[in-house]
Scaffold this motif. Sequence first.
Motif, PDB file in Angstrom:
ATOM      1  N   GLN A 141       0.832  -1.203   0.000  1.00 15.04           N
ATOM      2  CA  GLN A 141       0.000   0.000   0.000  1.00 15.04           C
ATOM      3  C   GLN A 141       0.872   1.262   0.000  1.00 15.04           C
ATOM      4  O   GLN A 141       0.381   2.357   0.262  1.00 15.04           O
ATOM      5  N   THR A 188       2.668   6.291  -0.871  1.00 17.51           N
ATOM      6  CA  THR A 188       1.322   5.753  -0.682  1.00 17.51           C
ATOM      7  C   THR A 188       0.351   6.355  -1.684  1.00 17.51           C
ATOM      8  O   THR A 188       0.692   7.274  -2.439  1.00 17.51           O
ATOM      9  N   GLU A 189      -0.867   5.866  -1.654  1.00 17.09           N
ATOM     10  CA  GLU A 189      -1.885   6.301  -2.608  1.00 17.09           C
ATOM     11  C   GLU A 189      -2.208   7.786  -2.479  1.00 17.09           C
ATOM     12  O   GLU A 189      -2.696   8.411  -3.432  1.00 17.09           O
ATOM     13  N   VAL A 190      -1.894   8.365  -1.327  1.00 13.72           N
ATOM     14  CA  VAL A 190      -2.136   9.796  -1.123  1.00 13.72           C
ATOM     15  C   VAL A 190      -1.343  10.618  -2.126  1.00 13.72           C
ATOM     16  O   VAL A 190      -1.781  11.678  -2.587  1.00 13.72           O
ATOM     17  N   ASN A 191      -0.155  10.117  -2.499  1.00 10.01           N
ATOM     18  CA  ASN A 191       0.730  10.865  -3.384  1.00 10.01           C
ATOM     19  C   ASN A 191       0.865  10.261  -4.782  1.00 10.01           C
ATOM     20  O   ASN A 191       1.416  10.906  -5.673  1.00 10.01           O
ATOM     21  N   SER A 192       0.401   9.059  -4.992  1.00  7.14           N
ATOM     22  CA  SER A 192       0.499   8.430  -6.311  1.00  7.14           C
ATOM     23  C   SER A 192      -0.406   7.212  -6.364  1.00  7.14           C
ATOM     24  O   SER A 192      -0.626   6.536  -5.357  1.00  7.14           O
ATOM     25  N   ASP A 193      -0.923   6.920  -7.558  1.00  3.64           N
ATOM     26  CA  ASP A 193      -1.755   5.719  -7.713  1.00  3.64           C
ATOM     27  C   ASP A 193      -0.992   4.585  -8.379  1.00  3.64           C
ATOM     28  O   ASP A 193      -1.576   3.603  -8.808  1.00  3.64           O
ATOM     29  N   ASP A 238       5.043   4.927   4.178  1.00  7.53           N
ATOM     30  CA  ASP A 238       4.950   6.240   4.824  1.00  7.53           C
ATOM     31  C   ASP A 238       6.274   6.996   4.763  1.00  7.53           C
ATOM     32  O   ASP A 238       6.294   8.220   4.578  1.00  7.53           O
ATOM     33  N   ASP A 241       6.730   8.758   1.580  1.00 11.68           N
ATOM     34  CA  ASP A 241       5.933   9.986   1.581  1.00 11.68           C
ATOM     35  C   ASP A 241       6.690  11.114   2.273  1.00 11.68           C
ATOM     36  O   ASP A 241       6.728  12.250   1.800  1.00 11.68           O
ATOM     37  N   SER A 268      -1.283   1.283  -6.250  1.00 11.93           N
ATOM     38  CA  SER A 268      -2.678   0.827  -6.175  1.00 11.93           C
ATOM     39  C   SER A 268      -3.176   0.263  -7.499  1.00 11.93           C
ATOM     40  O   SER A 268      -4.138  -0.512  -7.528  1.00 11.93           O
ATOM     41  N   SER A 276       0.417  -1.835   5.571  1.00 17.02           N
ATOM     42  CA  SER A 276       0.801  -1.684   4.169  1.00 17.02           C
ATOM     43  C   SER A 276       1.171  -3.014   3.523  1.00 17.02           C
ATOM     44  O   SER A 276       1.085  -3.164   2.309  1.00 17.02           O
TER      45      SER A 276
END
Length: 338
Positions: A209, A236-241, A212, A215, A244, A282
């Motif tokens: 996942q 993580t998905e917050v900054n890139s897909d 951190d 990030d 995911s 993760s």
Amino acid sequence: MKQFFSVGTGLTLLFFLSSFCPAEETSPSSDKKKNEKYSAKELVMKTMGGRQFWGDVQFFQGWKIQQHVISQHYRLLDPKDQRHASGSLADCQQRLEEIKAAEQLPPMRGKAVILVHGIIRSSKSFVKMKETCQQKGWLVVPFDYPSTQRTIPENANYLGKVIQSLEGIEEINVVVHSMGGLIVRSWLAQQDVVDPRVKRMVMLGVPNQGADMADRFRSNLLFKAIFGPAGQQLVTEVNSDFISNLPTPPFSFGVIAGGRNTLKGYNPLIRGDNDGTVAVSSTRLPGAADFIMLPVLHSFMMNDPETISYTLRFLETGVFRDSGKPQPIPVPQTVTVP
């Protein structure tokens, strides 16, 4: 410049790097012997290292052909990392064929286990896992790739070439550490049809996942310089897909995570329980046939006796525990709105 000289950031990054880069163990070297099988034209030479600049493209009974990421030339190495040829791919392949005939090397067959290391590491980080797998009679393929010099999909191309080269092998299992698991998932994304010989995989501390810590440091110039383009893909998905969107393996796989089994793990900078580098949450990839958490740090998982024991049991039986009872990670059910 503040990114370089912030004391707090520097110390934190140093801790992060140390979790990736312990001294790698190597097998005891044997006594040097004069090699009378080869002429001066084919002088056998010990390599000078530089593992982060070479990617495997072919494997045969411990011999491997590698490509340099900058010059694009190739070299042929024996199981002791001695160079026997250098030049074009055809040159190295021809030399390998000559050596096969001269040494009467038998064809490959049976079961192979591919070991895929993480970022900044090399196949040498799997030394104890390699030895234990060999004791089982399995052909071990210690895969090397330029983890800090190329993106994850580019490194996955190297893996694909090595898998293709395993002619005669009937079953392939895979053991991956850290980013190595994302290399395999990226290789799967490149396949129209997955090689049916791949049966099982064990993931050790894989950031399925995202991480951190990636990030936290992705904008740091030192982090960018050391971890390269692949390091930017570990977020993580917050900054890139990117992560995911990687596929879930279609074959049986198990996940081993490191942690303390507490609300806080070994590294207080990472949310929740963790192995010092990757959060337990993760590592959990839905679809896994089994999951287990062990009290082990990220960088030492591959050579931890307990981890090795669970890994081999899964490769042989498809479960981690000797009770035979798995703890699978379920795939979330999609809710259809009428």
